[in-house]
Design a protein around this motif. Structure first.
Motif, PDB file in Angstrom:
ATOM      1  N   ALA A   1      -1.301 -28.246 -33.296  1.00  0.00           N
ATOM      2  CA  ALA A   1      -1.127 -27.881 -34.707  1.00  0.00           C
ATOM      3  C   ALA A   1      -1.136 -29.136 -35.571  1.00  0.00           C
ATOM      4  CB  ALA A   1       0.172 -27.106 -34.915  1.00  0.00           C
TER       5      ALA A   1
ATOM      6  N   THR B   1      -4.699 -30.520 -35.790  1.00  0.00           N
ATOM      7  CA  THR B   1      -5.613 -29.696 -36.590  1.00  0.00           C
ATOM      8  C   THR B   1      -5.010 -29.392 -37.969  1.00  0.00           C
ATOM      9  OG1 THR B   1      -4.690 -27.662 -35.648  1.00  0.00           O
ATOM     10  CG2 THR B   1      -6.632 -28.563 -34.574  1.00  0.00           C
ATOM     11  N   ARG B   2      -3.908 -30.006 -38.275  1.00  0.00           N
ATOM     12  CA  ARG B   2      -3.224 -29.835 -39.570  1.00  0.00           C
ATOM     13  C   ARG B   2      -2.959 -28.360 -39.890  1.00  0.00           C
ATOM     14  NH1 ARG B   2      -6.711 -32.713 -43.849  1.00  0.00           N
ATOM     15  NH2 ARG B   2      -8.207 -31.335 -42.853  1.00  0.00           N
ATOM     16  N   SER B   3      -2.534 -27.603 -38.876  1.00  0.00           N
ATOM     17  CA  SER B   3      -2.225 -26.188 -39.074  1.00  0.00           C
ATOM     18  C   SER B   3      -0.708 -26.031 -39.238  1.00  0.00           C
ATOM     19  CB  SER B   3      -2.648 -25.371 -37.858  1.00  0.00           C
ATOM     20  OG  SER B   3      -3.945 -25.722 -37.453  1.00  0.00           O
TER      21      SER B   3
END
Lengths: 331, 331, 331, 331
Positions: free
Chosen positions: C288, C291-293
């Motif tokens: 996360a 992926t900058r989620s």
């Protein structure tokens, strides 16, 4: 443990003496004895840092991927070369100031990287904010080449960089600290020795995590208080004289109208972008995960700034969390 | 808005002059002019507060449900009566210091409550930490009887109560503030006027919410830093000179060995119990819910202290969050 | 997109036909045509998986760092060799089932690793649960040697492994999926093709993150309901017929007394350890972050299981979160 | 404990028999024996509920603050009166369906409230979703007047209300449950007896808290998986066959394109508004605070929906959390 904190000893004021004959003479002599310092990474932060080295009489040999940045430094008196390898060939003290881990890896270990031509005994100081594991890897690789790598990330923004008021948190072999300190005090007001390589990054990550938590906490608290009928300035005053006090409440208050000269007074422009804070919290998260340290609020702060980045706040100062939490007019 | 912060003007030092003839005379004359003050709630906090009123020359008429507390005050020179109603009959300025909302409701509106015999124009000051909605209700009920109710919760513990160094956050009609201030400055070092009734509670709740967030944040950060190889004292020093600085890092550090004279140096005994912090965060949560204010970290802090209460930390100082997060030996 | 989900086609029941002359003949012929399969990692999961390959008529060539595990497999009819490299020399289809990323890296790229002697065209299937980035790296390295690497982590525990009822989530080149499927269906009831290499790990991580959130949510909800006066069994029934329904409420309820045959009915022994869940959530967190989620609840779930590990719940089933949240007697 | 779940026994189908002479006769006789039912609150939910009572042959006496709603019911065959008190005068079974606690308090205890003219033995059924403490207070007040109050909040939206497919969760004296059930089965498919008064609300609050957690968890998980390269439909399929399965993943998936006939397929219009979910989570929060139950994820879910309300998502379906978390194009 031996704690070493150096307060800046080469202040900018003596520079005024350059106008004065004797001092100029003295200064020239000092300059003459100074060997060149390499500088790689001439962005918003690196540029003023390198200029402060020049101001303190150090010849600077530099490079950057952007030609304009190089030109600007040449005008200021630095020597520009083509690649990090070229810098390594000409200087035995090199400072790097780069945006992220991949850039650091490339500048050190790439095809034209520092380590391709680094001389034995060279002191490598990386002031980038990166993953401490990358710092440790660079140190191991540098050591194989006979060079010494230290991590020395900074706290303080572009203004502090210009005024040589940065704080450096330094990790690396203690016996090399004095040599590093000589250069860093020209660019910063505080230089702190933190321990083995990687601990400079660790200290920076820790500080920024607590900063992020304090800022969100201050924003929540101010918003709640205002909704409960408190005047924002008064509430800030109460917090600051009580146990709620923190840097975000007393120095960088996120509520427009409470303080002047901070991003909240300027529509959250300038300052420290939400996206940069999210990046640093990503490091906190990774190191916490790999050391199995629970960080419930740090983790939540990370996620909140991530959501803000997704919702259009990426380039606003991170204190815009106040705006993000506040109910929109008419809801 | 007009912000009023009064710094204590009746310091304990002048009391030394009691040894001096002239002063004694003057003091006696002053005392003669002081009308009695009622005080209800003689617990760990109320007792030293009432004694400070006596020290400042105010006759005190008091009551409490515990006879021993009453006896102790009688020995100190106060007049003890049976019920809050009796206090209201004999004093037209009454201070209450009670553990929770139901106690406040009972002492004011119960069968033997203050409002059964309150005189017109009486000033009622409640220093309990309770739900601001209860404060508002009490104010409305008191107003119907011709009395004035103000909320004036305190920050600072038993030590500050004894030394008259409490901070009072006061809500109520501004025109009555001077009268309240006269009494409160005898018991505290700072008295802050916050606005309409309920805003004193609001300010206290806000402060304690930010305090809770800062403390958990500091504990997480120190734990993470230690696991990353940083010395705790050094890390505290770095945070305190940087933007991570907060009251919990620089005044009440939760890591054993970093500071002296704080609960973390004494196995988390004394100080401010986790269960009390959870109670205050419950108020923050309720007011945030009713005003629809998002408090992500405040809410999480509330839940963390709740879990701590369930896991055996209820009576330890709230800085024991550091111990709660730290990995047990041998895990 | 072409979604491929294979339901097990070689069920264990036909094995009964071994007792029957004709079938035995047929079976033998089939077995004769089966080339050996390599298996590395003979732990709690790997052992029964390898045995299921044997049951389905595949000769197995295996190795493990623990000699006892090897002996046990030899007794079951497998050929044991010394190192992963030896396995690679003798088999062109190899399955690995290892505890963590470093083990995988070592088994594939170490001095005696698979890739030291891997034959061109070999199919490598890794069923370990590891960081998807490591899977991708292994795939790249394998490709350079002319081999194909697929990630195929499993869901389901030791029981499902014994009964060949695992679910495999497979990532890798689609044209190799049929070959992988042939082997995996012998060990699992469901085989799902997820996409490029790494997506098997991604699917597993996603499932376990949602599982963790659902479990903590169920524990909170059940605890709250019980405190509000609801009977736990009734509450579970209401949730399961309504929109609160989830696997943790209807199949693995964390409250003792609500269901039988689950860890909550057995003092949280067996099942899926808190420390394993925390490990998987660490992968969710890392992916996360990279992926900058934003994963606010996933992140919080991670931190909660981390704290549980620090407080003595590391080896209990992860549904012990109910016990962790519930107030202790006498508090 | 005796768990009672009634499945609807008066289905709408028999109504078809109205076309048939005999049935009509029978039906008329049954209708003749049915005494009137009061209904207060004729909004989106109340209106179809009252109509279902009419369909089942109950004379309905109703009122609402909006004249149009009253007119509509008159057209459908109900008798309209002016105030709740008027309803209480004419009916000894009354159902209320109101938007919030203050409305309930007013309709029951206001100047023209039910309790002003309620007859002894009247059965009062409140289907509003409100604070369980208000339900308990109403029950106590009703009991003083000789009436019986039960809470019976519903799950299911406007569609389920029209189709008489609501689920009722009922709290109140067990001996009155059969009487309540007779009416509720005309409006819902499931009627669950939960326990003492207030437990209906408790069950509803618990369900919606777990629903909120599951929905946010599903949105986070789907977003993370998509960013890791998984196809959304495939990921949903994997979750739904594994332990990540929940109502939000298999029945009401928040990702556009995964399912049809859900709000995510219609730009998050219709469904259950974020602001309503935030309201219900406020009840969860309040009851958790007053019972000192830790709800870390429930609390975080509450805060997330609060922030969404502040950021323009108030009137979208609560599954729009997926949209809220997803990175905007071009960020």
């Amino acid at each position: 443990q031996n704690i070493i904190i150096s307060h800046k000893f080469c202040l900018p004021e003596p520079q005024n003496n350059f106008m004065n004959g004797k001092s100029l003479y003295l200064s020239s002599r000092t300059m003459a004895s100074k060997t060149p310092v390499g500088f790689i990474g001439l962005g918003n932060m690196g540029s003023p840092m390198a200029k402060n080295l020049l101001k303190n009489g150090y010849p600077v040999i530099c490079t950057d991927v952007f030609p304009e940045s190089c030109n600007e430094m040449q005008v200021s008196g630095a020597q520009v070369v083509d690649t990090p390898a070229d810098v390594a060939e000409k200087a035995d003290r090199i400072i790097t100031m780069l945006p992220s881990s991949p850039n650091v890896i490339d500048v050190y270990t790439g095809n034209n990287g520092i380590l391709k031509k680094v001389k034995k005994g060279t002191l490598l100081i990386d002031s980038s904010t990166i993953d401490p594991y990358v710092s440790k890897e660079m140190a191991v690789t540098a050591e194989k080449m006979g060079a010494v790598f230290m991590d020395a990330p900074v706290s303080g923004g572009v203004g502090a960089a210009s005024l040589a008021k940065l704080t450096f948190m330094v990790g690396g072999p203690e016996e090399e600290y004095t040599a590093a300190q000589e250069l860093l005090t020209c660019m910063g007001a505080n230089v702190v020795y933190c321990g083995l390589v990687g601990t400079g990054q660790a200290a920076k990550i820790c500080n920024n995590m607590l900063l992020a938590i304090g800022m969100i906490g201050t924003a929540e608290t101010m918003n709640l208080g205002i909704r409960l009928g408190l005047d924002p300035k008064l509430l800030a005053q109460v917090l600051n004289m009580s146990s709620g006090r923190c840097w975000s409440s007393d120095t960088y208050n996120p509520v427009p109208g409470v303080m002047e000269g901070v991003p909240s007074a300027n529509n959250y422009q300038g300052g420290f972008g939400t996206t940069l804070m999210a990046k640093d919290l990503g490091f906190a998260q990774s190191t916490a995960t790999s050391t199995r340290s629970p960080i419930p609020l740090g983790s939540m702060a990370h996620q909140i700034f991530r959501v803000m980045c997704s919702r259009g706040y990426a380039n606003k100062d991170f204190s815009s969390i106040f705006q993000f939490l506040r109910e929109e007019e008419g809801q």
